[in-house]
Write a protein that holds these residues in place. Sequence first.
Motif, PDB file in Angstrom:
ATOM      1  N   VAL A   1       0.741  -1.266   0.057  1.00 41.58           N
ATOM      2  CA  VAL A   1      -0.003  -0.001   0.072  1.00 41.58           C
ATOM      3  C   VAL A   1       0.794   1.288  -0.020  1.00 41.58           C
ATOM      4  O   VAL A   1       0.797   2.181  -0.834  1.00 41.58           O
ATOM      5  CB  VAL A   1      -0.904   0.018   1.158  1.00 41.58           C
ATOM      6  CG1 VAL A   1      -1.728   1.436   1.281  1.00 41.58           C
ATOM      7  CG2 VAL A   1      -2.057  -1.205   0.989  1.00 41.58           C
ATOM      8  N   ALA A   2       2.025   1.220   0.984  1.00 41.89           N
ATOM      9  CA  ALA A   2       2.804   2.438   1.129  1.00 41.89           C
ATOM     10  C   ALA A   2       3.485   2.912  -0.561  1.00 41.89           C
ATOM     11  O   ALA A   2       3.790   4.055  -0.881  1.00 41.89           O
ATOM     12  CB  ALA A   2       3.831   2.289   2.116  1.00 41.89           C
ATOM     13  N   ASN A   3       3.997   1.689  -1.224  1.00 37.84           N
ATOM     14  CA  ASN A   3       4.861   1.674  -2.265  1.00 37.84           C
ATOM     15  C   ASN A   3       3.590   2.091  -3.593  1.00 37.84           C
ATOM     16  O   ASN A   3       4.237   2.251  -4.481  1.00 37.84           O
ATOM     17  CB  ASN A   3       5.573   0.579  -2.492  1.00 37.84           C
ATOM     18  CG  ASN A   3       6.561   0.460  -1.675  1.00 37.84           C
ATOM     19  OD1 ASN A   3       6.978   1.454  -1.287  1.00 37.84           O
ATOM     20  ND2 ASN A   3       7.093  -0.911  -1.508  1.00 37.84           N
ATOM     21  N   GLY A   4       2.272   1.912  -3.377  1.00 34.96           N
ATOM     22  CA  GLY A   4       1.320   2.048  -4.585  1.00 34.96           C
ATOM     23  C   GLY A   4       1.097   0.811  -5.305  1.00 34.96           C
ATOM     24  O   GLY A   4       0.549   0.819  -6.195  1.00 34.96           O
ATOM     25  N   ASP A   5       1.722  -0.373  -4.929  1.00 35.03           N
ATOM     26  CA  ASP A   5       1.343  -1.414  -5.600  1.00 35.03           C
ATOM     27  C   ASP A   5       0.163  -1.962  -5.246  1.00 35.03           C
ATOM     28  O   ASP A   5      -0.300  -2.941  -6.105  1.00 35.03           O
ATOM     29  CB  ASP A   5       2.564  -2.389  -5.156  1.00 35.03           C
ATOM     30  CG  ASP A   5       3.989  -1.897  -5.637  1.00 35.03           C
ATOM     31  OD1 ASP A   5       4.135  -1.434  -6.723  1.00 35.03           O
ATOM     32  OD2 ASP A   5       4.935  -2.549  -4.898  1.00 35.03           O
ATOM     33  N   ALA A   6      -0.606  -1.722  -3.969  1.00 35.85           N
ATOM     34  CA  ALA A   6      -1.879  -1.999  -3.967  1.00 35.85           C
ATOM     35  C   ALA A   6      -2.567  -0.857  -3.428  1.00 35.85           C
ATOM     36  O   ALA A   6      -2.079   0.006  -2.542  1.00 35.85           O
ATOM     37  CB  ALA A   6      -1.700  -3.219  -2.615  1.00 35.85           C
ATOM     38  N   PRO A   7      -4.029  -1.027  -3.520  1.00 36.49           N
ATOM     39  CA  PRO A   7      -4.711   0.256  -3.134  1.00 36.49           C
ATOM     40  C   PRO A   7      -4.886   0.044  -1.765  1.00 36.49           C
ATOM     41  O   PRO A   7      -4.980  -1.055  -1.176  1.00 36.49           O
ATOM     42  CB  PRO A   7      -6.004   0.111  -3.842  1.00 36.49           C
ATOM     43  CG  PRO A   7      -6.084  -1.315  -4.241  1.00 36.49           C
ATOM     44  CD  PRO A   7      -4.668  -1.792  -4.292  1.00 36.49           C
ATOM     45  N   PRO A   8      -5.277   1.170  -1.016  1.00 32.46           N
ATOM     46  CA  PRO A   8      -5.900   1.150   0.488  1.00 32.46           C
ATOM     47  C   PRO A   8      -7.121   0.560   0.685  1.00 32.46           C
ATOM     48  O   PRO A   8      -7.914   0.690  -0.204  1.00 32.46           O
ATOM     49  CB  PRO A   8      -5.687   2.497   1.250  1.00 32.46           C
ATOM     50  CG  PRO A   8      -5.429   3.335   0.084  1.00 32.46           C
ATOM     51  CD  PRO A   8      -5.011   2.536  -1.356  1.00 32.46           C
ATOM     52  N   PRO A   9      -7.460  -0.269   1.516  1.00 31.04           N
ATOM     53  CA  PRO A   9      -8.512  -1.107   1.580  1.00 31.04           C
ATOM     54  C   PRO A   9      -9.759  -0.038   1.566  1.00 31.04           C
ATOM     55  O   PRO A   9      -9.567   1.264   2.189  1.00 31.04           O
ATOM     56  CB  PRO A   9      -8.574  -1.949   2.670  1.00 31.04           C
ATOM     57  CG  PRO A   9      -7.310  -2.164   3.008  1.00 31.04           C
ATOM     58  CD  PRO A   9      -6.488  -0.878   2.550  1.00 31.04           C
TER      59      PRO A   9
END
Length: 143
Positions: free
Chosen positions: A133-141
């Motif tokens: 999430v921090a690196n932008g590889d996954a969206p925040p829930p």
Amino acid sequence: MPTPRMIFVNLPVRDLDRSIAFYEALGFANEPRFTDETAACMVWSDAIFVMILTHDKWRSFTDRPIPPTASSEAMLALTLDSREAVDAMVAAAAAHGGTADVNPVQEHGFMYGRDILDPDGHVWEPFWMDPAVANGDAPPPAA
């Protein structure tokens, strides 16, 4: 070569030696080149430094009053590598003159944080965030 972008957080403290010991217990390193009997430079990373200043030294920079320790003007957040590291920093703070959990624990699944006070009432928020999430590889829930 331009000066790198860094942040120096300046904080007034009542007892410089006690504050140095407190911040060292949390994992900061003292930088002796910028430390004397009136101030100490405590290093968190290559770009983040905390200058702890005696009240007299603080007053040489500003005429603004030092707020009472029971007030909050800012909350300073520091990222850590894990939830366990957050808990360890909070435990170290409590064992070295700080106060643990001055605000509710923040538990959001992908992010976890707790708040501590240093001996002079400055609020710190050690927190962990899922690296994806921090690196932008996954969206925040979704909230």
